[in-house]
Design an enzyme around this catalytic site. Sequence first.
Site, short mmCIF file in Angstrom:
data_model
loop_
_atom_site.label_atom_id
_atom_site.label_comp_id
_atom_site.label_asym_id
_atom_site.label_seq_id
_atom_site.Cartn_x
_atom_site.Cartn_y
_atom_site.Cartn_z
N ASP A 176 8.14 -5.37 -13.03
CA ASP A 176 7.61 -6.73 -12.90
C ASP A 176 6.08 -6.80 -12.88
OD1 ASP A 176 7.31 -5.50 -10.48
OD2 ASP A 176 8.36 -7.00 -9.29
N HIS A 177 5.42 -5.69 -12.58
CA HIS A 177 3.96 -5.74 -12.43
C HIS A 177 3.23 -5.51 -13.75
CE1 HIS A 177 4.68 -5.67 -8.15
NE2 HIS A 177 3.40 -5.62 -7.87
N ASP A 188 6.22 -1.82 -1.97
CA ASP A 188 5.41 -3.01 -2.22
C ASP A 188 5.28 -3.75 -0.90
OD1 ASP A 188 4.52 -4.86 -4.77
OD2 ASP A 188 4.97 -5.97 -2.95
N ARG A 237 -2.51 -13.65 -2.03
CA ARG A 237 -3.76 -12.91 -1.79
C ARG A 237 -4.88 -13.51 -2.62
NH1 ARG A 237 -0.87 -7.05 -1.49
NH2 ARG A 237 -0.36 -7.29 0.71
N SER A 282 -2.15 -4.17 -0.01
CA SER A 282 -1.06 -3.55 -0.74
C SER A 282 -0.56 -2.26 -0.11
CB SER A 282 -1.59 -3.26 -2.15
OG SER A 282 -0.89 -2.22 -2.75
N ARG A 314 0.01 0.21 -2.09
CA ARG A 314 -0.25 1.19 -3.15
C ARG A 314 -0.76 2.52 -2.60
NH1 ARG A 314 -4.82 -2.83 -5.61
NH2 ARG A 314 -3.00 -4.14 -5.41
#
Length: 643
Positions: free
Chosen positions: A64-65, A119, A379, A535, A537
């Site tokens: 999806d990203h 995520d 965000r 995030s 990440r």
Amino acid sequence: MGLTLTEKIIKEHIVDGEMIKGTEIGLRIDQTLTQDATGTMAYLQFEAMGVDRVKTERSVAYIDHNTLQSGFENADDHRFIGSVAKKHGIWFSRPGNGICHQVHLERFGKPGKTLIGSDSHTPTGGGIGMFACGAGGLDVAVAMGGGAYYITMPEVVNIKLTGKLNDWVSAKDVILKVLQILSVKGGVGKVMEYSGDGVLSLSVPERATITNMGAELGATTSIFPSDETTRAFLKAQGREEDYVPLAADPDAVYDKTVEIDLSTLEPLAACPHSPDNVKSINEIGNIKIDQVCIGSCTNSSMQDLLKVAHILKGKTVHPDVSLAIAPGSKQVYNMMAQCGALSDLIDAGARILECACGPCIGMGQSPNSHGISLRTFNRNFEGRSGTKDGQIYLVSPETAAISAITGVLTDPRTIGAMPPYVMPERFIINDNMVTPPASPEEAPSVEILRGPNIKPFPINKPLPESIEAGVTLKVGDNITTDHIMPAGAKILPLRSNIPAISEFCFTVCDETFPKRAKEAGKSIIVGGSNYGQGSSREHAALAPLYLGVKAIICKSFARIHKQNLINNGILPLTFVNEADYDRIDQGDELALPDVKTEVENGSKIIVKDITKGFEFETTLELSGRGKAMILEGGLLNCTKKNG
Ligand code: MIC
Ligand code: SF4
């Protein structure tokens, strides 16, 4: 003494430690999710663990990203993730099927279950009564392999909702209010548990908007009870059998209670550049806007888009405004098409985007220079939109849609009565874009498809006796993972290639950082409070690791990022005396002369500023497991050592 809902779910899932606040506990994880921007790393790490098939009840890999595919990189990553999923027992949600959190809520989330996802907005699942946390890719890989997920036993904050929202005020305004009250660090170490009769009037997608953006509080997660509204949502999704009623005991004891009377709320916006910089639309005034984006995992449900369609019906987007809309899932998109509401969006002049994260993560639709953009996202960190001086305001779908027509930030209440909309009783159910994994018999013959952009990830070395390194970067408070490891259309395709992506590490703050860090060989970063917010990440730890960062010394850390540092063997140190932050300058040479012994013996680490000739104390707050990871140079080294 009664239990909170949080405690009840933890009690059901605890496999290590005790339910004592502030101590480390290990939880059994029922479900996992990954998305493609963190997924390739998570699956490379999963492969490195040598587990054949996931041990969870349900693991889903979403794409999806990174869906722009402006080069081969994204498509290669999609194929890699698809093949790993097939081989190892993971369901694969294909590109086009929607944003991970929206689809997971619709199709897979179950009240009372634990979910971790690579995520930070995984707490969206709290809207359906799940205990759902964002985590680093490595933690998700471990959970897929059947390992526990470790968190600090949280405090539980009761957000007691009373009354009912007025017309034109919506769930987004509720969470913006909570952010205004508690700030972006107000949730660290805490779970936000919603209760009160105000909950009854909120639908599951509205609850999910609130738990989704609880991530911006820094909270471990947020959760709503599971009630008749939850049952109705699951029924509409054709899975009523997944319903279980869940609530806190009437005599549950909370660590803190925040009361919000929904009927007193008004339309709000988070102003640039922080989700807690919240003001009422009235206070900000009718500023002229350039762009409106509607979508993201916060506000892209059928309910949100139906409202938007009813507002836009028969109108035209203001000539000075560009309106982009990304439905959250194929289900939403298709239902909007079937009931004709999509036509209202198109007719008004909306630019319809595919069901994906899109502009939320800077994948297209960057605003013009100095552009003012209203977004229904979660965000608004500086530069995240892809335009460095873009001014992003976070608002509700109602405020966004109306402002798109008027061309100025508009309080929707000034426009007249809210157009009525009716939610369908049953949703369109067609999981044809979710590919099931291969059977255990077929799995061995599934070939893993690896593209040339997929490079091995860096692995740290065990902690040396001492560290001497220069401060290559000094930053301030609330540094986000978007500062540390920016995303966007140029950089996201490099998520599977740490050497390449490292060239962009911290470039939002200082373009020369990657070069200087590489030249220095070893470095230390000094930061303020809430370092690493945002995030999940892992790249925000892996890129610094690749560039030779040995330690971060700051006033405080955000939860997921701190864990990512520990998982990769980078020392997360906090100042004992915050005033020492001001005494250190970028360029100072620091030494941690006895770091290994100090880590072995306790939590106090002495740091010497060789340049300035003074010494200061830092703490390293670690559990027993965390200590082992720091000593061995990360979680993977630990796992290998312990077999
Ligand atoms: C985000 O909203 O910042 C992201 C992109 O979804 C991240 C994950 C990532 O960096 O890949 C998140 O929230 O964890
Ligand atoms: Fe995607 Fe944005 Fe949600 Fe992150 S916050 S998962 S980028 S939609």
